[in-house]
Scaffold this motif. Structure first.
Motif, PDB file in Angstrom:
ATOM      1  N   ALA A   7       4.834   8.183 135.300  1.00 23.03           N
ATOM      2  CA  ALA A   7       3.385   8.351 135.451  1.00 23.03           C
ATOM      3  C   ALA A   7       2.798   8.846 134.127  1.00 23.03           C
ATOM      4  CB  ALA A   7       3.067   9.340 136.573  1.00 23.03           C
ATOM      5  N   PRO A   8       1.521   8.518 133.839  1.00 23.44           N
ATOM      6  CA  PRO A   8       0.897   8.974 132.594  1.00 23.44           C
ATOM      7  C   PRO A   8       0.586  10.464 132.629  1.00 23.44           C
ATOM      8  CG  PRO A   8      -0.718   7.804 133.927  1.00 23.44           C
ATOM      9  CD  PRO A   8       0.616   7.637 134.615  1.00 23.44           C
ATOM     10  N   LEU A   9       0.697  11.106 131.465  1.00 24.21           N
ATOM     11  CA  LEU A   9       0.398  12.529 131.346  1.00 24.21           C
ATOM     12  C   LEU A   9      -0.935  12.778 130.636  1.00 24.21           C
ATOM     13  CD1 LEU A   9       3.919  13.871 130.304  1.00 24.21           C
ATOM     14  CD2 LEU A   9       2.871  13.892 132.573  1.00 24.21           C
ATOM     15  N   PHE A  10      -1.373  11.786 129.842  1.00 23.89           N
ATOM     16  CA  PHE A  10      -2.632  11.924 129.121  1.00 23.89           C
ATOM     17  C   PHE A  10      -3.408  10.610 129.197  1.00 23.89           C
ATOM     18  CE2 PHE A  10       0.074  15.120 127.215  1.00 23.89           C
ATOM     19  CZ  PHE A  10      -0.780  16.213 127.084  1.00 23.89           C
ATOM     20  N   VAL A  11      -4.719  10.744 129.184  1.00 21.86           N
ATOM     21  CA  VAL A  11      -5.612   9.589 129.119  1.00 21.86           C
ATOM     22  C   VAL A  11      -6.327   9.637 127.782  1.00 21.86           C
ATOM     23  CG1 VAL A  11      -7.634   8.462 130.104  1.00 21.86           C
ATOM     24  CG2 VAL A  11      -5.956   9.534 131.613  1.00 21.86           C
ATOM     25  N   ARG A  12      -6.280   8.559 127.023  1.00 18.29           N
ATOM     26  CA  ARG A  12      -6.913   8.521 125.712  1.00 18.29           C
ATOM     27  C   ARG A  12      -8.268   7.841 125.803  1.00 18.29           C
ATOM     28  NH1 ARG A  12      -2.820   6.344 121.237  1.00 18.29           N
ATOM     29  NH2 ARG A  12      -4.564   7.011 119.929  1.00 18.29           N
ATOM     30  N   ASP A  13      -9.281   8.467 125.185  1.00 19.97           N
ATOM     31  CA  ASP A  13     -10.608   7.868 125.085  1.00 19.97           C
ATOM     32  C   ASP A  13     -11.204   8.217 123.731  1.00 19.97           C
ATOM     33  OD1 ASP A  13     -11.506  10.503 125.264  1.00 19.97           O
ATOM     34  OD2 ASP A  13     -11.840  10.383 127.426  1.00 19.97           O
ATOM     35  N   ARG A  14     -12.482   7.986 123.549  1.00 17.58           N
ATOM     36  CA  ARG A  14     -13.104   8.205 122.240  1.00 17.58           C
ATOM     37  C   ARG A  14     -13.104   9.669 121.830  1.00 17.58           C
ATOM     38  NH1 ARG A  14     -18.490   4.299 122.218  1.00 17.58           N
ATOM     39  NH2 ARG A  14     -17.378   2.287 122.334  1.00 17.58           N
ATOM     40  N   THR A  15     -13.065  10.564 122.802  1.00 19.73           N
ATOM     41  CA  THR A  15     -13.104  11.992 122.488  1.00 19.73           C
ATOM     42  C   THR A  15     -11.728  12.578 122.231  1.00 19.73           C
ATOM     43  OG1 THR A  15     -13.005  12.619 124.826  1.00 19.73           O
ATOM     44  CG2 THR A  15     -15.198  12.267 123.870  1.00 19.73           C
ATOM     45  N   GLY A  16     -10.668  11.814 122.465  1.00 17.40           N
ATOM     46  CA  GLY A  16      -9.321  12.318 122.239  1.00 17.40           C
ATOM     47  C   GLY A  16      -8.387  12.022 123.389  1.00 17.40           C
ATOM     48  N   SER A  17      -7.492  12.955 123.667  1.00 20.99           N
ATOM     49  CA  SER A  17      -6.500  12.779 124.732  1.00 20.99           C
ATOM     50  C   SER A  17      -6.696  13.877 125.785  1.00 20.99           C
ATOM     51  CB  SER A  17      -5.076  12.843 124.165  1.00 20.99           C
ATOM     52  OG  SER A  17      -4.865  11.811 123.233  1.00 20.99           O
ATOM     53  N   PRO A  22      -5.484  15.510 129.528  1.00 21.66           N
ATOM     54  CA  PRO A  22      -4.360  15.496 130.467  1.00 21.66           C
ATOM     55  C   PRO A  22      -4.763  14.983 131.843  1.00 21.66           C
ATOM     56  CG  PRO A  22      -5.132  17.743 130.110  1.00 21.66           C
ATOM     57  CD  PRO A  22      -5.869  16.882 129.135  1.00 21.66           C
ATOM     58  N   THR A  23      -3.892  14.196 132.446  1.00 20.15           N
ATOM     59  CA  THR A  23      -4.063  13.767 133.832  1.00 20.15           C
ATOM     60  C   THR A  23      -3.709  14.948 134.745  1.00 20.15           C
ATOM     61  OG1 THR A  23      -1.771  13.031 133.996  1.00 20.15           O
ATOM     62  CG2 THR A  23      -3.383  11.416 133.169  1.00 20.15           C
ATOM     63  N   PRO A  24      -3.941  14.847 136.049  1.00 26.97           N
ATOM     64  CA  PRO A  24      -3.506  15.930 136.948  1.00 26.97           C
ATOM     65  C   PRO A  24      -2.022  16.268 136.784  1.00 26.97           C
ATOM     66  CG  PRO A  24      -5.008  14.478 138.102  1.00 26.97           C
ATOM     67  CD  PRO A  24      -4.755  13.836 136.769  1.00 26.97           C
ATOM     68  N   LEU A  25      -1.183  15.235 136.632  1.00 22.50           N
ATOM     69  CA  LEU A  25       0.233  15.500 136.404  1.00 22.50           C
ATOM     70  C   LEU A  25       0.434  16.173 135.054  1.00 22.50           C
ATOM     71  CD1 LEU A  25       3.214  15.262 137.171  1.00 22.50           C
ATOM     72  CD2 LEU A  25       3.214  12.946 136.189  1.00 22.50           C
ATOM     73  N   GLY A  26      -0.348  15.751 134.040  1.00 21.00           N
ATOM     74  CA  GLY A  26      -0.265  16.365 132.724  1.00 21.00           C
ATOM     75  C   GLY A  26      -0.628  17.836 132.754  1.00 21.00           C
ATOM     76  N   LEU A  27      -1.660  18.186 133.532  1.00 19.97           N
ATOM     77  CA  LEU A  27      -2.049  19.585 133.665  1.00 19.97           C
ATOM     78  C   LEU A  27      -0.935  20.412 134.295  1.00 19.97           C
ATOM     79  CD1 LEU A  27      -5.772  19.224 134.840  1.00 19.97           C
ATOM     80  CD2 LEU A  27      -4.971  20.143 132.650  1.00 19.97           C
ATOM     81  N   THR A  28      -0.275  19.830 135.293  1.00 19.27           N
ATOM     82  CA  THR A  28       0.844  20.529 135.937  1.00 19.27           C
ATOM     83  C   THR A  28       1.975  20.757 134.942  1.00 19.27           C
ATOM     84  OG1 THR A  28       0.304  19.551 138.078  1.00 19.27           O
ATOM     85  CG2 THR A  28       2.533  20.410 137.801  1.00 19.27           C
ATOM     86  N   MET A  29       2.280  19.726 134.153  1.00 17.55           N
ATOM     87  CA  MET A  29       3.334  19.848 133.156  1.00 17.55           C
ATOM     88  C   MET A  29       2.994  20.917 132.123  1.00 17.55           C
ATOM     89  SD  MET A  29       6.011  17.827 133.537  1.00 17.55           S
ATOM     90  CE  MET A  29       6.602  17.607 131.861  1.00 17.55           C
ATOM     91  N   LEU A  30       1.738  20.925 131.652  1.00 19.51           N
ATOM     92  CA  LEU A  30       1.333  21.911 130.651  1.00 19.51           C
ATOM     93  C   LEU A  30       1.376  23.328 131.219  1.00 19.51           C
ATOM     94  CD1 LEU A  30      -1.691  20.026 129.006  1.00 19.51           C
ATOM     95  CD2 LEU A  30       0.527  20.511 127.954  1.00 19.51           C
ATOM     96  N   HIS A  31       0.984  23.462 132.484  1.00 16.42           N
ATOM     97  CA  HIS A  31       1.010  24.777 133.134  1.00 16.42           C
ATOM     98  C   HIS A  31       2.426  25.341 133.180  1.00 16.42           C
ATOM     99  CE1 HIS A  31      -0.198  28.005 135.804  1.00 16.42           C
ATOM    100  NE2 HIS A  31       0.789  27.674 136.625  1.00 16.42           N
TER     101      HIS A  31
END
Length: 323
Positions: free
Chosen positions: A43-53, A55-64
């Protein structure tokens, strides 16, 4: 731990480009590493857009979960290193971005502190070195900050400025038409191919801004400055260089008219749990002496500083060569 460090860097900076600089690696390498982590998790951990990267909900859990682990590891490293210092005797861990004065600085410190084990770490990324000082992995770091693109100095650190504004010179082939002048105008380099190292914090951004303001849009090559020197020698490129650079038979060094490119040089260290003030004074004074020597030996830079009666060449209130 390497994967967790990468995820935390992306989460903290909000940008793959900034995270790669912080980690001292290229953005494509970090992108590939993130892709491998996400493929392993499914599953993806980050979503990239014009403002940067972001974290997805899973990414936030991983970072926590990852941040406390990284904090504990950092504390473990600091405590272990502190214990090693107590048992192995005095040591000094210095870091620096590539600079002409590094070798002489190290030599002077070893002569001044003969019973101290002095360790050196050189890195293209000033941000990486500042992070190592903040984490207790280095005692001091001598770095440069590109004008207009300030570095983020971590909390709890102090900087001692060596040179407030050091002009950057230009390295070019001895056969280049502009070599006949004591200073080179940017307009004289409009048709040249330039080379810059984008992995150095702010280097590419600073050059791009200066060239744009001058109305110049030359072809740019990206690469390290050792390669750039080889290409300068055969007339393929011109490249910014430190004013303390000395000319060689296959390379000329000239000031840029108006000094459009400049950096600030400073020594950074922790204010708490860092080296004693007396040691910082010693480290800084030996750095200052090494820089003064390098500036004196670089003829074009020396002539500039003497004309300006710059304090850089002064020692105990007197200017070298005028005593």
């Amino acid at each position: 731990m390497r994967h967790l460090r990468a995820l935390c860097a992306i989460g903290d900076t909000g940008s793959l480009h900034a995270a790669a600089r912080l980690l001292g690696m290229t953005q494509p390498s970090l992108t590939a590493q993130l892709r491998r982590i996400e493929n392993a998790l499914g599953a993806p951990l980050f979503v990239r857009d014009r403002t940067g990267s972001r974290p997805t909900p899973l990414g936030l859990t991983m970072l926590h979960r990852a941040r406390p682990i990284m904090a504990e590891m950092s504390a473990l490293v600091i405590d272990t290193q502190a214990e090693a210092v107590r048992t192995a005797g005095p040591n000094l861990r210095i870091g620096g971005t590539a600079n002409r004065v590094i070798a002489d600085w190290l030599r002077r410190l070893r002569l001044r502190l003969p019973t101290t084990d002095t360790y050196l770490r050189v890195d293209v990324s000033a941000s990486t070195l500042l992070g190592m000082v903040a984490a207790g992995q280095l005692d001091v770091a001598f770095v440069h900050e590109v004008e207009g693109f300030p570095l983020r100095v971590p909390d709890g650190m102090r900087r001692r400025v060596l040179v407030e504004r050091e002009p950057q010179f230009i390295a070019l082939s001895p056969d280049h038409p502009a070599v006949t002048e004591p200073e080179v105008k940017l307009a004289e380099l409009a048709d040249d191919q330039w080379m810059v190292d984008p992995s150095v914090d702010g280097e590419w951004e600073g050059l791009r801004e200066v060239l744009s303001e001058a109305g110049i849009n030359p072809r740019i090559l990206h690469g390290d400055y050792l390669t750039a020197a080889s290409l300068v020698a055969i007339g393929e490129v011109v490249t910014p260089c430190q004013p303390t650079s000395r000319p060689r038979p296959d390379m000329a060094v000239r000031p840029l008219a108006g000094d459009p490119l400049a950096v600030r040089l400073f020594l950074a260290f922790r204010t708490e749990n860092g080296p004693a003030p007396a040691l910082i004074d010693t480290v800084y004074h030996e750095l200052e002496a090494a820089y003064r020597e390098a500036a004196w030996l670089a003829v074009a830079y020396r002539q500039r500083l003497l004309r300006e009666d710059s304090p850089i060449l002064r020692y105990d209130g007197q200017t070298r060569g005028r005593t």
